[in-house]
Design an enzyme around this catalytic site. Structure first.
Site, PDB file in Angstrom:
ATOM      1  N   GLY A  50       0.708  -1.261   0.190  1.00 56.38           N
ATOM      2  CA  GLY A  50      -0.123  -0.086  -0.008  1.00 56.38           C
ATOM      3  C   GLY A  50       0.659   1.271   0.011  1.00 56.38           C
ATOM      4  N   GLU A 110       5.921   5.892  -9.470  1.00 59.06           N
ATOM      5  CA  GLU A 110       4.481   5.821  -9.256  1.00 59.06           C
ATOM      6  C   GLU A 110       4.178   6.645  -8.283  1.00 59.06           C
ATOM      7  OE1 GLU A 110       3.692   1.012 -10.110  1.00 59.06           O
ATOM      8  OE2 GLU A 110       4.208   1.668  -8.077  1.00 59.06           O
ATOM      9  N   ASN A 130       1.421   3.075  -2.596  1.00 62.35           N
ATOM     10  CA  ASN A 130       1.000   4.135  -3.336  1.00 62.35           C
ATOM     11  C   ASN A 130      -0.339   4.609  -2.783  1.00 62.35           C
ATOM     12  OD1 ASN A 130       1.984   4.363  -6.276  1.00 62.35           O
ATOM     13  ND2 ASN A 130       2.155   2.058  -5.820  1.00 62.35           N
ATOM     14  N   HIS A 153      -0.080   0.430 -13.636  1.00 58.99           N
ATOM     15  CA  HIS A 153       0.909  -0.819 -14.103  1.00 58.99           C
ATOM     16  C   HIS A 153       2.361  -0.492 -14.285  1.00 58.99           C
ATOM     17  CE1 HIS A 153       1.211  -4.731 -15.812  1.00 58.99           C
ATOM     18  NE2 HIS A 153       2.280  -4.195 -16.624  1.00 58.99           N
ATOM     19  N   ASP A 176      -5.144  -5.020 -17.987  1.00 58.76           N
ATOM     20  CA  ASP A 176      -4.246  -3.982 -18.545  1.00 58.76           C
ATOM     21  C   ASP A 176      -4.337  -3.401 -19.852  1.00 58.76           C
ATOM     22  OD1 ASP A 176      -2.878  -4.280 -15.863  1.00 58.76           O
ATOM     23  OD2 ASP A 176      -1.497  -6.144 -16.876  1.00 58.76           O
ATOM     24  N   ASN A 212      -6.139   2.507 -13.181  1.00 55.53           N
ATOM     25  CA  ASN A 212      -5.217   1.542 -12.752  1.00 55.53           C
ATOM     26  C   ASN A 212      -3.854   2.005 -12.738  1.00 55.53           C
ATOM     27  OD1 ASN A 212      -4.043  -0.878 -11.611  1.00 55.53           O
ATOM     28  ND2 ASN A 212      -3.946  -1.660 -13.531  1.00 55.53           N
ATOM     29  N   SER A 267       2.651   3.045 -16.224  1.00 58.34           N
ATOM     30  CA  SER A 267       1.382   3.591 -17.210  1.00 58.34           C
ATOM     31  C   SER A 267       0.062   3.606 -16.352  1.00 58.34           C
ATOM     32  CB  SER A 267       1.136   2.439 -17.919  1.00 58.34           C
ATOM     33  OG  SER A 267       2.211   2.164 -18.881  1.00 58.34           O
ATOM     34  N   ILE A 297     -11.270  -6.554 -12.529  1.00 58.12           N
ATOM     35  CA  ILE A 297     -12.630  -6.027 -12.101  1.00 58.12           C
ATOM     36  C   ILE A 297     -13.607  -6.370 -13.068  1.00 58.12           C
ATOM     37  CG2 ILE A 297     -13.462  -3.626 -11.927  1.00 58.12           C
ATOM     38  CD1 ILE A 297     -11.079  -4.056 -10.078  1.00 58.12           C
TER      39      ILE A 297
HETATM   40  C1  GRF Z   1       2.619  -0.994  -7.622  1.00 51.37           C
HETATM   41  O1  GRF Z   1       3.846  -1.287  -8.312  1.00 51.37           O
HETATM   42  C2  GRF Z   1       1.654  -1.146  -8.975  1.00 51.37           C
HETATM   43  O2  GRF Z   1       2.047  -0.595 -10.069  1.00 51.37           O
HETATM   44  C3  GRF Z   1       1.193  -2.536  -9.165  1.00 51.37           C
HETATM   45  O3  GRF Z   1       1.166  -2.956  -7.753  1.00 51.37           O
HETATM   46  C4  GRF Z   1       2.271  -2.187  -7.055  1.00 51.37           C
HETATM   47  C5  GRF Z   1       1.598  -1.921  -5.568  1.00 51.37           C
HETATM   48  O4  GRF Z   1       2.613  -1.395  -4.577  1.00 51.37           O
HETATM   49  N1  GRF Z   1      -0.040  -2.772  -9.754  1.00 51.37           N
HETATM   50  P1  GRF Z   1       2.129  -0.889  -3.416  1.00 51.37           P
HETATM   51  O5  GRF Z   1       1.251  -1.924  -2.875  1.00 51.37           O
HETATM   52  O6  GRF Z   1       1.243   0.459  -3.758  1.00 51.37           O
HETATM   53  O7  GRF Z   1       3.438  -0.271  -2.871  1.00 51.37           O
END
Ligand code: GRF
Length: 302
Positions: free
Chosen positions: A124, A286, A126, A216, A257, A214, A248, A200
């Protein structure tokens, strides 16, 4: 058109009538005051007229609208509306330094807030960045965190941040109502996936059309699709001796994706990179871009 406005402002039909009446009356009042001003100062030159016109639109019109909104019971709506416009043109925004609690939010306030749910399955990081980004925002609220793994780190983040979380089950997600009722009850406007490991279901996609994003960890359309997640993506990128990888951000459709890409950012793949070292670089990208891109998309929708 009226239906679109109702959706956009999240108001009922009666409130919409009041809002439109306020706009109309506020506009007439501004026009009337403008004519008076031009007569009183006997303005004849074109350039001065344009100046007065700009002054009217930027100062008198908001004032007239706010005044008229009071008897219509729409004061809160218009204060927020004007603040939003101010934010857009860079006049306001940083003054809100404190997070409002739910109880502080009036009904009008919460209706004008875009309510986001974050779907995540892992650590988590992000999610944390998105929470931090919108912490002081009155326009966007992280209303819920949905998770399919009861041991995921993201649930600890939800608890620490006092954000409600919902642990979902496969059967109901894929063969039941896909939790649409629960999300609707929470008045969710937008869905953000941040490391969510399940597809989803179409039920969710059709209930929130073009409102699911999303991220990626590669440059789609390459290195996407089934099996392309976590370290597998980076291993494939390194194995193919790519010189560049990246992230992306895309809308979600029924294919993994695959939805339209909105934003990409790149980083180099170094000769001695491992999946872990590349993952670190990708994560940094990200964290830097996802919250900002989400905000831009939400703002462009208002
Ligand atoms: C990220 O690298 C994202 O691109 C992918 O899953 C990862 C999630 O990382 N879809 P986090 O749990 O937010 O650290």
């Amino acid at each position: 058109m009226f239906e679109r406005l109702q959706k956009k402002w999240k108001v009922g039909s009666l409130q919409l009538v009041f809002i439109i009446s306020t706009f109309a009356l506020g506009g007439s009042l501004t026009g009337y005051a403008g004519r008076k001003l031009i007569n009183v100062f006997a303005i004849e030159q074109d350039w001065l007229w344009i100046l007065v016109y700009i002054l009217l639109v930027t100062l008198l019109w908001p004032l007239a609208v706010v005044l008229v909104s009071i008897p219509f019971g729409q004061f809160l709506f218009f204060m927020k509306y004007i603040r939003k416009i101010g934010k857009r043109v860079g006049l306001a925004g940083s003054s809100e330094s404190r997070v409002k609690t739910d109880s502080e939010l009036t009904t009008h306030d919460s209706r004008l807030t875009t309510r986001i749910v974050i779907f995540a399955s892992g650590t988590g990081t992000n999610t944390q960045k998105i929470i931090d980004h919108f912490r002081n925002s009155s326009a966007v609220k992280i209303a819920l965190i949905v998770c399919n793994n009861r041991h995921a780190g993201v649930l600890k983040i939800a608890a620490k941040e006092n954000i409600p979380s919902l642990i979902i089950e496969k059967e109901k997600f894929f063969r039941g109502n896909a939790y649409t009722d629960e999300l609707k009850e929470k008045q969710i406007d937008f869905i953000v996936l941040a490391g969510f490991m399940w597809m989803i279901p179409s039920l969710l996609i059709s209930a929130w059309p073009n409102k699911i994003l999303n991220i990626h960890p590669a440059l789609l359309p390459k290195y996407g699709g089934k099996g392309m997640y976590g370290h597998y993506v980076h291993e494939a990128v390194i194995a193919n001796k790519e010189k560049e990888s990246g992230i992306s951000i895309h809308y979600v459709d029924e294919i993994c994706d695959h939805g339209p890409v909105i934003f990409q950012a790149t980083c180099p793949v170094l000769e001695n990179d491992t999946a872990d070292s590349l993952a670190l670089r990708i994560h940094a990208l990200e964290h830097k871009h996802y919250p900002r891109v989400i905000e831009e998309i939400l703002m462009s929708e208002v």
